[in-house]
Design an enzyme around this catalytic site. Structure first.
Site, PDB file in Angstrom:
ATOM      1  N   ASP A  50       0.831  -1.209   0.000  1.00 20.78           N
ATOM      2  CA  ASP A  50       0.000   0.000   0.000  1.00 20.78           C
ATOM      3  C   ASP A  50       0.869   1.263   0.000  1.00 20.78           C
ATOM      4  O   ASP A  50       2.041   1.233   0.384  1.00 20.78           O
ATOM      5  CB  ASP A  50      -0.863   0.043   1.275  1.00 20.78           C
ATOM      6  CG  ASP A  50      -1.999  -0.969   1.235  1.00 20.78           C
ATOM      7  OD1 ASP A  50      -2.048  -1.802   0.307  1.00 20.78           O
ATOM      8  OD2 ASP A  50      -2.829  -0.934   2.155  1.00 20.78           O
ATOM      9  N   HIS A 192       4.153  -1.929   3.092  1.00 22.77           N
ATOM     10  CA  HIS A 192       4.141  -0.605   2.463  1.00 22.77           C
ATOM     11  C   HIS A 192       5.464  -0.401   1.725  1.00 22.77           C
ATOM     12  O   HIS A 192       6.528  -0.423   2.368  1.00 22.77           O
ATOM     13  CB  HIS A 192       3.923   0.475   3.523  1.00 22.77           C
ATOM     14  CG  HIS A 192       2.598   0.332   4.241  1.00 22.77           C
ATOM     15  ND1 HIS A 192       2.424  -0.584   5.255  1.00 22.77           N
ATOM     16  CD2 HIS A 192       1.408   0.946   4.043  1.00 22.77           C
ATOM     17  CE1 HIS A 192       1.149  -0.514   5.665  1.00 22.77           C
ATOM     18  NE2 HIS A 192       0.527   0.411   4.950  1.00 22.77           N
TER      19      HIS A 192
HETATM   20 ZN   LIG Z   1      -2.480   3.086   3.334  1.00 23.33          ZN
END
Ligand SMILES: [Zn+2]
Length: 241
Positions: A50, A192
């Site tokens: 993400d 991430h």
């Molecule tokens: Zn996020």
């Protein structure tokens, strides 16, 4: 002289051909063993990332995934696309799956239609303009969804089952150990790709889980292999057997 030159050219061409053949063979044998295996008979797991793209970290991650023959899924931030169109095209070209993570990284619950569209539809349109297709998943920031998000999503909503909170302490070893300990067939890992430590962790996770016989696949591949259809507006956390 001319005959000599001709022989020389033939020798050079033969050499080039031999070199090319060797290169293709080496490339083939260098692929991970699981690259051609049948997905339905393997332990499967999906890496998802993400908050990207971010050129420095995402590019290094893509290099590492390519070396390992691994496909992942990236949930992208709309406002970061303009400076990263080449990175997004590379993801798509190299077989990774792409999803929407809103335009500004906002929570999608309690938004009206116009605000929802500004976050999700705008990002979908940007991705479509870059990639020429329109089949993007949605991951709502913070994993927050409600009936309104389901109704407006227009695509499957993908959450996760393994979250080491890599953003929290950016501790590569801790993240690797937690993910490897929690790994199970059908899992969806959340990381991430905007932190260097998370890129290091992701590649170490791939190496450790490869050694345990896992095959890394995209979200679409994971659910297809398990015979689970992904429907617009439905929420999915995993494909556990
Ligand atoms: Zn996020």
């Amino acid at each position: 002289m001319r005959r000599y030159q001709k022989r020389g050219i033939i020798a050079v061409l033969a050499g080039l051909l031999a070199g090319l053949t060797l290169l293709i063979c080496v490339r083939r044998t260098a692929l991970p063993v699981d690259a051609s295996a049948h997905l339905s008979q393997q332990k499967l797991i999906a890496l998802t990332f993400d908050d990207g793209p971010r050129r420095s970290t995402t590019t290094r991650l893509l290099d590492g995934l390519a070396e390992r023959g691994v496909k992942a899924t990236f949930f992208l931030i709309g406002k970061q696309l303009a400076d990263h169109e080449d990175v997004v095209r590379r993801m798509d070209r190299e077989g990774h799956q792409i999803g929407i993570h809103t335009f500004d990284h906002v929570q999608l619950t309690d938004l009206n239609q116009a605000d929802f569209d500004a976050q999700v539809v705008t990002t979908r349109t940007l991705l479509k303009d870059i990639l020429g297709h329109n089949d993007f998943l949605l991951r709502p920031p913070y994993g927050k969804w409600d009936e309104g998000v389901k109704k407006r999503a227009g695509c499957p909503i993908i959450l996760w089952s393994i979250d080491p909170e890599d953003w929290n302490d950016k501790n590569t070893d801790r993240v690797v150990n937690m993910v490897v300990n929690q790994a199970r067939d059908g899992g969806i890992i959340l990381l991430h790709d905007i932190y260097p430590q998370s890129v290091d962790a992701a590649l170490a996770i791939v190496d450790k889980l490869h050694a345990q016989g896992y095959y890394f696949c995209t979200i679409d591949q994971l659910f297809a292999a398990r015979g689970i259809s992904l429907n617009p507006g439905e929420v999915y956390w995993n494909a556990y057997p």
